[in-house]
Design an enzyme around this catalytic site. Structure first.
Site, mmCIF file in Angstrom:
data_model
loop_
_atom_site.group_PDB
_atom_site.id
_atom_site.type_symbol
_atom_site.label_atom_id
_atom_site.label_comp_id
_atom_site.label_asym_id
_atom_site.label_seq_id
_atom_site.Cartn_x
_atom_site.Cartn_y
_atom_site.Cartn_z
ATOM 1 N N SER A 172 0.846 -1.198 0.000
ATOM 2 C CA SER A 172 0.000 0.000 0.000
ATOM 3 C C SER A 172 0.876 1.240 0.000
ATOM 4 C CB SER A 172 -0.919 0.026 1.233
ATOM 5 O OG SER A 172 -1.517 1.299 1.375
ATOM 6 N N ASP A 320 -5.813 1.052 -9.155
ATOM 7 C CA ASP A 320 -6.901 2.008 -9.385
ATOM 8 C C ASP A 320 -7.530 1.873 -10.767
ATOM 9 O OD1 ASP A 320 -6.942 3.204 -6.902
ATOM 10 O OD2 ASP A 320 -5.458 4.721 -7.440
#
Length: 438
Positions: A172, A320
């Site tokens: 992340s 994304d």
């Protein structure tokens, strides 16, 4: 146009042709404001994304006592106050829909002398924050969440932070960045090791602001107590926004589109790699560097796509872009399988379930799994899709209209303005036959 009932209506057919430049990179725009605010001296930002998410970051730092000017479109001037110059805000900091802003700012605010609170909209208020607050607590921070580990975040100031050597359990960039930002305020060295590569804009920008960062493969370290020096940041066009047009031109016969000045940071180009594995015709032209970030022009032409098993190594590099990629998979011949992407369930929406529901509404076989999805390709019917206020899902299904057999309507599209102001106008200019209505 405001209001959560905004609807996109896309008529079938159309092709994407010409040249266009999508708005500035959201990740880099957020960081440019943050680092400019924490630097000494003035930072000039060109290509700043004036979407709601990045404007929320800008407003938050104004509330923290930083003077920010906007002398022109996409141009922001930040008068830095230094690492110790922020002031206590009078009210809670409202970060709207932006998980990036909230998670990165948690690292910044953990090192301040004052207390602060961060709040967000309904979507952000349901998103998990323990992945940030727990490692920050290991550094000495004290941040309170709800019982479910969600916002509001109440950050207690005046805590002495100490360096941390942290191996992230899940890849992340937001967690990595939050810990590095807290590390600026910590005693000693802060190191973060990631299990798979994630976007490295924070490390690049820290170096660009004169802060020494050591990188060794998956490990990045910095010493606390340094200084950031203001300068100029040039924000490239956002590859996450370009992704919708890469997919649209790939699936629409007769398309030939040039996307200008797109950021091609190697930690962000998974969407290109995955589309090429599916058979897409994408050329990377005129590679160059802008503000420490690699950029290029991307030429994409229609090509027949085929289903693939998406390599897990590419998942963090395209996290994304999967809503758009799922539309490509729906238009491909054969089956596409994704696994190792459980992160998609805790984005602005549960993107696995919401995309599966939307694809099913358009007649596509879409079987969600705990960490991915199986999509049967072959084509799309018309229908009505619920975006659940998720900007990337709304834009993905708008592009699906290029290849659908009938009209596609997408509900709840107002949040597109958070990441891609002007999407409808740009998409129409390129050849998408669509309307937006309240």
């Amino acid at each position: 146009m405001n209001g959560l009932n905004q609807r996109y209506t896309v008529r079938p057919g159309g092709r994407l042709v010409g040249r266009l430049r999508v708005p500035g990179d959201k990740s880099i725009s957020h960081r440019a404001i943050m680092f400019g605010a924490l630097a000494e001296g003035v930072t000039e930002v060109d290509g700043f994304l004036e979407g709601a998410d990045c404007l929320a970051t800008l407003a938050a730092f104004q509330a923290l006592g930083v003077r920010v000017e906007k002398p022109g479109a996409g141009h922001v001037r930040v008068h830095g106050v230094g690492l110790r110059g922020l002031r206590a805000p009078a009210d809670p900091l409202d970060l709207g829909n932006s998980g990036t802003a909230m998670r990165l700012m948690a690292g910044v605010l953990a090192g301040q002398a004052f207390d602060s609170t961060m709040v967000g909209d309904a979507s952000l208020s349901s998103r998990p924050m323990r992945r940030i607050t727990e490692p920050l607590a290991l550094m000495g921070a004290r941040i309170e969440t709800t019982q479910d580990g969600t916002p509001p975040l109440r950050v207690h100031g005046g805590r002495r932070l100490h360096g941390l050597d942290y191996a992230m359990p899940v890849a992340s960039a937001q967690v990595k960045s939050a810990l590095l930002l807290a590390g600026l305020y910590a005693d000693g060295e802060t190191c973060v090791t990631e299990p798979a590569p994630t976007r490295d804009h924070t490390e690049r920008m820290l170096s660009g602001f004169g802060y020494r960062v050591q990188r060794d493969g998956p490990r990045v370290c910095l010493q606390g107590g340094g200084r950031l020096i203001g300068g100029r940041v040039e924000v490239p066009a956002d590859i996450s926004s370009a992704a919708f047009f890469l997919v649209g031109a790939s699936i629409a016969p007769g398309s030939d589109l040039l996307l200008e000045h797109v950021g091609i940071n190697p930690t962000r180009t998974g969407v290109i790699d995955i589309l090429r594995l599916m058979g897409a015709d994408i050329e990377v032209l005129d590679e160059r560097e802008a503000g420490g970030e690699p950029v290029a022009d991307l030429r994409v032409r229609h090509a027949p796509l085929h289903g693939i098993e998406i390599p897990q190594s590419l998942v963090p590099l395209a996290i994304d872009e999967f809503p758009a990629l799922f539309v490509a998979a729906a238009c491909a011949e054969g089956e596409t399988r994704l696994s190792g992407a459980a992160e998609l369930r805790v984005k602005e929406s549960d993107r696995i379930q919401v995309m599966a529901d939307g694809l099913a509404a358009l007649g596509v076989r879409a079987e969600p799994t705990p960490d991915g999805i199986v999509i049967g390709g072959g084509g799309l019917s018309g229908g009505v899709v619920e975006s659940h206020g998720d900007h990337r899902i709304a834009m993905a299904f708008a592009m699906a209209g290029l290849r659908a057999a009938g009209q596609v309507a997408v509900n709840d599209c107002a949040n597109v303005e958070t990441s891609f102001p002007g999407f409808v106008v740009l998409a129409r200019t390129a050849g998408l036959d669509m309307d937006a209505s309240a």
